[in-house]
Design an enzyme around this catalytic site. Structure first.
Site, PDB file in Angstrom:
ATOM      1  N   ARG A   1      -3.047  -5.266   8.701  1.00 12.79           N
ATOM      2  CA  ARG A   1      -1.634  -4.850   8.681  1.00 12.79           C
ATOM      3  C   ARG A   1      -1.237  -4.336  10.055  1.00 12.79           C
ATOM      4  NH1 ARG A   1       2.260  -0.875   5.006  1.00 12.79           N
ATOM      5  NH2 ARG A   1       3.423  -2.680   4.285  1.00 12.79           N
TER       6      ARG A   1
ATOM      7  N   PRO B   1       0.850  -1.196   0.000  1.00 12.49           N
ATOM      8  CA  PRO B   1       0.000   0.000   0.000  1.00 12.49           C
ATOM      9  C   PRO B   1       0.887   1.249   0.000  1.00 12.49           C
ATOM     10  CG  PRO B   1       0.042  -1.049   2.179  1.00 12.49           C
ATOM     11  CD  PRO B   1       0.735  -1.977   1.252  1.00 12.49           C
TER      12      PRO B   1
ATOM     13  N   HIS C   1      -5.924  -1.132   8.236  1.00 11.70           N
ATOM     14  CA  HIS C   1      -4.588  -0.547   8.405  1.00 11.70           C
ATOM     15  C   HIS C   1      -4.288  -0.356   9.895  1.00 11.70           C
ATOM     16  CE1 HIS C   1      -0.933   1.441   7.860  1.00 11.70           C
ATOM     17  NE2 HIS C   1      -1.260   2.437   7.059  1.00 11.70           N
ATOM     18  N   GLY C   2      -3.776  -1.421  10.472  1.00  9.40           N
ATOM     19  CA  GLY C   2      -3.455  -1.397  11.892  1.00  9.40           C
ATOM     20  C   GLY C   2      -1.985  -1.119  12.159  1.00  9.40           C
TER      21      GLY C   2
ATOM     22  N   TYR D   1      -1.007   4.641  12.889  1.00  6.39           N
ATOM     23  CA  TYR D   1      -2.322   5.257  12.675  1.00  6.39           C
ATOM     24  C   TYR D   1      -3.351   4.758  13.712  1.00  6.39           C
ATOM     25  CZ  TYR D   1       0.023   7.042   8.621  1.00  6.39           C
ATOM     26  OH  TYR D   1       0.931   7.680   7.827  1.00  6.39           O
TER      27      TYR D   1
ATOM     28  N   ALA E   1      -3.633   3.934   1.464  1.00  2.91           N
ATOM     29  CA  ALA E   1      -4.516   4.125   2.611  1.00  2.91           C
ATOM     30  C   ALA E   1      -5.691   4.992   2.172  1.00  2.91           C
ATOM     31  CB  ALA E   1      -3.749   4.809   3.738  1.00  2.91           C
TER      32      ALA E   1
HETATM   33  C1  LIG Z   1       5.326   6.532  -1.168  1.00  6.70           C
HETATM   34  C2  LIG Z   1       4.953   5.588  -0.052  1.00  6.70           C
HETATM   35  C3  LIG Z   1       3.687   5.639   0.488  1.00  6.70           C
HETATM   36  C4  LIG Z   1       3.298   4.740   1.496  1.00  6.70           C
HETATM   37  N1  LIG Z   1       2.004   4.733   1.933  1.00  6.70           N
HETATM   38  C5  LIG Z   1       1.563   3.730   2.722  1.00  6.70           C
HETATM   39  C6  LIG Z   1       0.166   3.556   2.964  1.00  6.70           C
HETATM   40  O1  LIG Z   1      -0.687   4.276   2.437  1.00  6.70           O
HETATM   41  N2  LIG Z   1      -0.198   2.532   3.781  1.00  6.70           N
HETATM   42  C7  LIG Z   1       0.707   1.688   4.364  1.00  6.70           C
HETATM   43  O2  LIG Z   1       0.316   0.787   5.092  1.00  6.70           O
HETATM   44  N3  LIG Z   1       2.034   1.819   4.111  1.00  6.70           N
HETATM   45  C8  LIG Z   1       2.469   2.785   3.290  1.00  6.70           C
HETATM   46  N4  LIG Z   1       3.800   2.848   2.940  1.00  6.70           N
HETATM   47  C9  LIG Z   1       4.736   1.823   3.448  1.00  6.70           C
HETATM   48  C10 LIG Z   1       4.878   0.687   2.414  1.00  6.70           C
HETATM   49  O3  LIG Z   1       3.682  -0.037   2.274  1.00  6.70           O
HETATM   50  C11 LIG Z   1       6.014  -0.297   2.797  1.00  6.70           C
HETATM   51  O4  LIG Z   1       5.678  -0.929   4.005  1.00  6.70           O
HETATM   52  C12 LIG Z   1       7.370   0.364   2.964  1.00  6.70           C
HETATM   53  O5  LIG Z   1       7.629   1.261   1.918  1.00  6.70           O
HETATM   54  C13 LIG Z   1       8.511  -0.664   3.031  1.00  6.70           C
HETATM   55  O6  LIG Z   1       8.563  -1.437   1.849  1.00  6.70           O
HETATM   56  P1  LIG Z   1       9.648  -1.147   0.672  1.00  6.70           P
HETATM   57  O7  LIG Z   1      11.007  -1.210   1.307  1.00  6.70           O
HETATM   58  O8  LIG Z   1       9.416  -2.199  -0.345  1.00  6.70           O
HETATM   59  O9  LIG Z   1       9.351   0.248   0.162  1.00  6.70           O
HETATM   60  C14 LIG Z   1       4.227   3.789   1.973  1.00  6.70           C
HETATM   61  C15 LIG Z   1       5.518   3.763   1.438  1.00  6.70           C
HETATM   62  C16 LIG Z   1       5.876   4.613   0.427  1.00  6.70           C
HETATM   63  C17 LIG Z   1       7.261   4.506  -0.166  1.00  6.70           C
END
Ligand SMILES: Cc1cc2nc3c(=O)[nH]c(=O)nc-3n(C[C@H](O)[C@H](O)[C@H](O)COP(=O)(O)O)c2cc1C
Length: 366
Positions: free
Chosen positions: A223, A23, A166-167, A171, A57
């Protein structure tokens, strides 16, 4: 080596592969918080690659909104926008999971007039420019659960294959589980057991809503973030209890939000064991576990699966490269430059271009 394609997920659904789009908030909704054309294109492209796409989210109510231009599912009028979102993802063959979100005390200040920033208790987050939240009254907590319910019903109507509660990531749902942000004295706070009340009531609501409104293959995920830095804060011991409880519910997966999929405890640096090893043991109901954090190659995918995850989510590595799954599965290098072809919504591109960990991981914005 584990089989990565045509993965039987829960006895009812086959995913084209075991890679999940993590996400990621896109900060690019239209001013009325409906899905923009840019966002639609972003999801269409990723839906062609991933077995499952978890959306950004999505705010379940007006005061759930945490970010500017965050997509919303706050009432029936958002149904057409949500239908476009589910269809964009599914058009490429991915399963579409809507992430249901309430920001609580982490909401950015000043998103709209008369903003009411709420949380479990009136405790400020330990970060710069944090709001002092208003503690929800007991009957208002039930209203928030009902807001999640209404959003889930809309998600079902909009054609999503599932929802993710989204836990994680500090948040509202996590704020109720955390001894830092939850200092309540009613049924929703106090002991560890009582801090579990809100998350578990939400899960029970989701299961009931599915029974009433969705088909038996509708996916419910949760989550979580296994630990917090704050003192007091969520410990791995707390999270083992949460995972045990979640695993005994009729849900489909638990998504473990980590900076690195193989990291060990952040609270006990002397502990060497990866967090997933402890959580795998706590997962007595054998729910599917999704891992995430720093995964960019086939070796890392296989390593995560060997550690005990069933599915692997990819965030940052999916920003630049619209063919990221193809490249990973073929053991090829992924693209690291975010450009026009990355089909990243402009505001999302602007935001991430300022993030230090994007460049430190070797990604560039053109
Ligand atoms: C641009 C961006 C936006 C994110 N928005 C959310 C979100 O809306 N909800 C969420 O649970 N995690 C969010 N995350 C966290 C990611 O889901 C993920 O857990 C985190 O980036 C680590 O994974 P990665 O190393 O593959 O990027 C976001 C991460 C990035 C980079």
């Amino acid at each position: 080596m584990e089989k990565l394609t045509d993965y039987e997920f829960n006895g009812k659904i086959v995913l084209k592969n075991r890679l999940v789009l993590a996400p990621m908030t896109t900060y690019s909704a239209n001013p009325d918080l409906t899905l923009s054309i840019e966002e639609e294109k972003y999801y269409q492209a990723r839906g062609k690659e991933f077995g499952m796409v978890i959306t950004a989210a999505t705010a379940i109510s007006k005061n759930a909104q945490a970010f500017q231009n965050q997509i919303s599912i706050k009432d029936e009028s958002y149904l057409p926008s949500m239908i476009r979102l589910s269809q964009a993802i599914k058009s490429g063959g991915a399963k579409a999971i809507l992430q249901l979100h309430h920001g609580g005390r982490m909401n950015a200040i000043g998103l709209y007039e008369n903003q009411d920033i709420v949380s479990a208790s009136s405790v400020k987050a330990e970060r710069v420019a944090a709001a002092i939240p208003r503690a929800l009254l007991t009957h208002e907590v039930y209203k928030v659960i009902d807001d999640f319910r209404k959003a889930m019903i809309l998600a079902i109507k909009a054609g999503f294959d599932g929802v993710e509660l989204h836990g994680a990531n500090t948040y509202l749902i996590q704020q109720f589980f955390s001894p830092h942000s939850n200092q309540r004295t009613d049924e929703f706070g106090g002991s560890l057991e009582k801090r579990l009340t809100f998350p578990l009531k939400l899960v029970d609501m989701a299961i009931k809503t599915k029974e009433e409104f969705a088909k038996s293959d509708f996916i419910i995920g949760y989550r979580l973030s296994p630990e917090e830095y704050e003192n007091p804060g969520i410990t791995l011991e707390d999270t083992k209890v949460l995972v045990k409880e979640l695993s005994l519910k009729e849900i489909d997966y638990i998504h473990v939000s980590l900076g690195s999929y193989k990291q060990s405890s952040i609270r006990n640096p002397q502990e060497q064991e990866p967090v997933i090893t402890a959580l795998k043991i706590a997962n007595i109901g054998k729910k599917k576990l999704i891992g995430v954090g720093g995964i960019e190659s086939l070796d890392e995918v296989n390593d995560a699966l060997n550690l005990g995850f069933d599915l692997v989510a990819i965030g940052m590595a999916a920003l630049a490269d619209v063919k990221v799954v193809t490249h990973i599965l073929n053991n090829e290098n992924i693209k690291r430059v975010i450009d026009e072809e990355s089909l990243l919504p402009q505001n999302m591109k602007n935001r991430v271009s300022q993030w230090r960990n994007l460049s430190s991981r070797g990604f560039k914005v053109k």
